[in-house]
Scaffold this active site. Structure first.
Site, PDB file in Angstrom:
ATOM      1  N   GLY A  69     -21.410  24.908   5.110  1.00 13.16           N
ATOM      2  CA  GLY A  69     -21.465  25.295   3.712  1.00 13.16           C
ATOM      3  C   GLY A  69     -20.134  25.754   3.148  1.00 13.16           C
ATOM      4  O   GLY A  69     -19.787  25.419   2.010  1.00 13.16           O
ATOM      5  N   ASN A 149     -28.981  34.305  -0.976  1.00 21.57           N
ATOM      6  CA  ASN A 149     -29.190  34.587   0.438  1.00 21.57           C
ATOM      7  C   ASN A 149     -29.627  36.017   0.719  1.00 21.57           C
ATOM      8  O   ASN A 149     -30.210  36.300   1.764  1.00 21.57           O
ATOM      9  CB  ASN A 149     -27.904  34.302   1.222  1.00 21.57           C
ATOM     10  CG  ASN A 149     -26.697  35.015   0.640  1.00 21.57           C
ATOM     11  OD1 ASN A 149     -26.366  34.839  -0.534  1.00 21.57           O
ATOM     12  ND2 ASN A 149     -26.030  35.812   1.441  1.00 21.57           N
ATOM     13  N   GLN A 177     -28.929  28.021   1.055  1.00 16.05           N
ATOM     14  CA  GLN A 177     -30.115  28.819   1.369  1.00 16.05           C
ATOM     15  C   GLN A 177     -31.397  28.195   0.847  1.00 16.05           C
ATOM     16  O   GLN A 177     -32.495  28.655   1.176  1.00 16.05           O
ATOM     17  CB  GLN A 177     -29.970  30.231   0.801  1.00 16.05           C
ATOM     18  CG  GLN A 177     -28.992  31.112   1.562  1.00 16.05           C
ATOM     19  CD  GLN A 177     -29.454  31.439   2.969  1.00 16.05           C
ATOM     20  OE1 GLN A 177     -30.620  31.295   3.321  1.00 16.05           O
ATOM     21  NE2 GLN A 177     -28.522  31.878   3.803  1.00 16.05           N
ATOM     22  N   SER A 197     -26.103  23.086   4.695  1.00  9.85           N
ATOM     23  CA  SER A 197     -25.607  23.336   6.047  1.00  9.85           C
ATOM     24  C   SER A 197     -26.762  23.333   7.040  1.00  9.85           C
ATOM     25  O   SER A 197     -27.781  23.981   6.823  1.00  9.85           O
ATOM     26  CB  SER A 197     -24.890  24.691   6.086  1.00  9.85           C
ATOM     27  OG  SER A 197     -24.288  24.916   7.339  1.00  9.85           O
ATOM     28  N   ALA A 198     -26.596  22.612   8.154  1.00 11.41           N
ATOM     29  CA  ALA A 198     -27.702  22.355   9.082  1.00 11.41           C
ATOM     30  C   ALA A 198     -28.263  23.611   9.730  1.00 11.41           C
ATOM     31  O   ALA A 198     -29.475  23.704   9.965  1.00 11.41           O
ATOM     32  CB  ALA A 198     -27.247  21.375  10.171  1.00 11.41           C
ATOM     33  N   THR A 235     -11.997  12.405  12.685  1.00  6.85           N
ATOM     34  CA  THR A 235     -13.065  11.839  13.505  1.00  6.85           C
ATOM     35  C   THR A 235     -14.333  12.680  13.362  1.00  6.85           C
ATOM     36  O   THR A 235     -14.304  13.902  13.488  1.00  6.85           O
ATOM     37  CB  THR A 235     -12.643  11.780  14.978  1.00  6.85           C
ATOM     38  OG1 THR A 235     -11.451  10.997  15.082  1.00  6.85           O
ATOM     39  CG2 THR A 235     -13.736  11.146  15.831  1.00  6.85           C
ATOM     40  N   CYS A 325     -21.087  48.122   6.769  1.00  6.44           N
ATOM     41  CA  CYS A 325     -21.027  49.458   7.372  1.00  6.44           C
ATOM     42  C   CYS A 325     -19.838  50.257   6.864  1.00  6.44           C
ATOM     43  O   CYS A 325     -19.768  51.466   7.053  1.00  6.44           O
ATOM     44  CB  CYS A 325     -20.944  49.339   8.895  1.00  6.44           C
ATOM     45  SG  CYS A 325     -22.441  48.658   9.629  1.00  6.44           S
TER      46      CYS A 325
END
Length: 389
Positions: A69, A149, A177, A197-198, A235, A325
């Site tokens: 992504g 997300n 998402q 995205s997989a 590639t 955090c």
């Protein structure tokens, strides 16, 4: 017992996908080679491209493989805006986008472009009328995510794309998402570009794809040997591509079942959470306007990182925080800030996300663990804040 409630970060690999990958681990051909090893690889890659296209109602010629992504979002925004570098104009996005959108927009802002970061309402929605009002004569790009997300809001992409198309403005949606959680058809959405995205829908990490309505619109970020119609040179990651293709096929076949399964679990979770004092949902709970697998909650007067740490250490439950955090305010969740939460509320928040492998028993186990954790933590609160909303 170990329970995973962080599906929006990444998902477990589907068993059918794992099997498909394992069967091709020693298929080493380069799809650009003309001998039979290369031709076999090219056939597998073409098949995966079709599987990806079928999931979103596209043509295979409009699908291009990426590493995920973040690369896909960079590829689209930078690839489109590069042609305007000599005459930088105006970009529209929302304030709750993924960092791979916001940071790219910041980059262009530092290089002469003007960026409008649209606000969202208290439930996390971008108002289409605000998009329309923000458009200028020199607006060159609009990028709005399909689904968030952190709080799960699903945006009115069709309505926004209609506004963009009426003004002939390039429109992109980050659907990372959204794919696999509700049906998406690029023809109905009428977008110029879409990213996915997989690993967000039970595929392998390190592989994703973009949809481009007009591939010639984009200038390549990576120049090389001509792969992917010269739009993403290098590639190809054949094992990843095969895994992505299979994940797309499985997801398409299971989409309605997965959606209903998650909606049932989410409603059950919402009902059970009502039994925990001072527990509130951040954002919307409307099952038709939010992701069926996502719930962001806050437990007033208790730090989210304390809850997450105890759930992980004592119960082997994985959740994610609604805030970083760090004690610095700039690292608070930009999404929760955008819907009006204050610093204390954000630091009291956690995100719960689940998926196809989650069961009702998992939900029950999680709520019991959360109830015990919150009860124990609140025992140490000063008397004057106990029970305060």
């Amino acid at each position: 017992m170990s329970q995973y409630f962080d599906y929006n970060a990444t998902t477990p690999l589907d068993k059918q996908v794992a099997q498909e990958i394992s069967e091709h681990l020693f298929s080493f051909g380069n799809p650009s080679s003309t001998h039979h090893f290369g031709k076999m690889a090219k056939e597998k890659m073409d098949h995966a491209r079709k599987q990806a296209a079928d999931l979103i109602g596209a043509s295979s010629t409009n699908i291009f493989f990426t590493s995920g992504g973040t690369e896909g979002n960079n590829m689209i925004l930078k690839g489109w805006l590069q042609s305007f570098s000599a005459s930088p104009g105006h970009i529209i996005t929302s304030c709750i986008e993924h960092p791979s959108i916001l940071n790219v927009c910041n980059y262009f802002e530092e290089n002469g472009f003007e960026v409008t970061y649209l606000p969202v309402n208290e439930l996390g929605y971008v108002e289409p009328k605000h998009v329309e009002l923000a458009i200028q004569e020199n607006t060159q790009l609009i990028s709005i995510m399909s689904a968030n997300n952190e709080i799960g809001t699903i945006q009115a992409i069709s309505e926004i794309s209609s506004i963009a198309n009426q003004r002939d403005i390039f429109f992109h949606t980050d659907a990372v998402q959204a794919i696999g959680k509700f049906p998406l058809d690029v023809k109905e959405l009428n977008v110029h570009a879409l990213t996915f995205s997989a690993h967000k829908f039970n595929g392998p990490k390190g592989i994703g794809a973009v949809y481009l309505k007009n591939p010639s619109d984009i200038f390549p970020l990576i120049i090389g040997g001509g792969q992917e119609q010269e739009l993403r040179n290098g590639t190809e990651n054949m094992i990843g591509i095969i895994g992505l293709g299979k994940a797309c096929e499985v997801t398409k076949n299971e989409l309605e079942w997965q959606r209903e399964h998650c909606q049932i679990l989410k409603q059950s979770l919402i009902e059970k959470l009502k039994e925990i004092p001072d527990c509130f949902v951040n954002g919307d709970v409307d099952s038709q306007r939010t992701l069926p697998n996502t719930l962001n909650i806050r437990l007033n007067n208790i730090r989210g990182e304390a809850i997450a740490a105890i759930l992980n250490e004592q119960y082997r439950i994985a959740v994610s925080l609604g805030s970083a955090c760090s004690a610095t305010k700039k690292n608070l969740s930009h999404v929760l800030l955008s819907i009006g939460l204050n610093e204390d509320e954000i630091r009291s928040s956690i995100r719960i996300s689940f998926g196809k492998y989650t069961t009702e028993e998992d939900i029950h186990f999680f709520v019991n663990a959360l109830t015990n954790t919150v009860s124990n933590l609140r025992r140490f609160l000063p008397t004057e804040v106990q029970g305060v909303n």
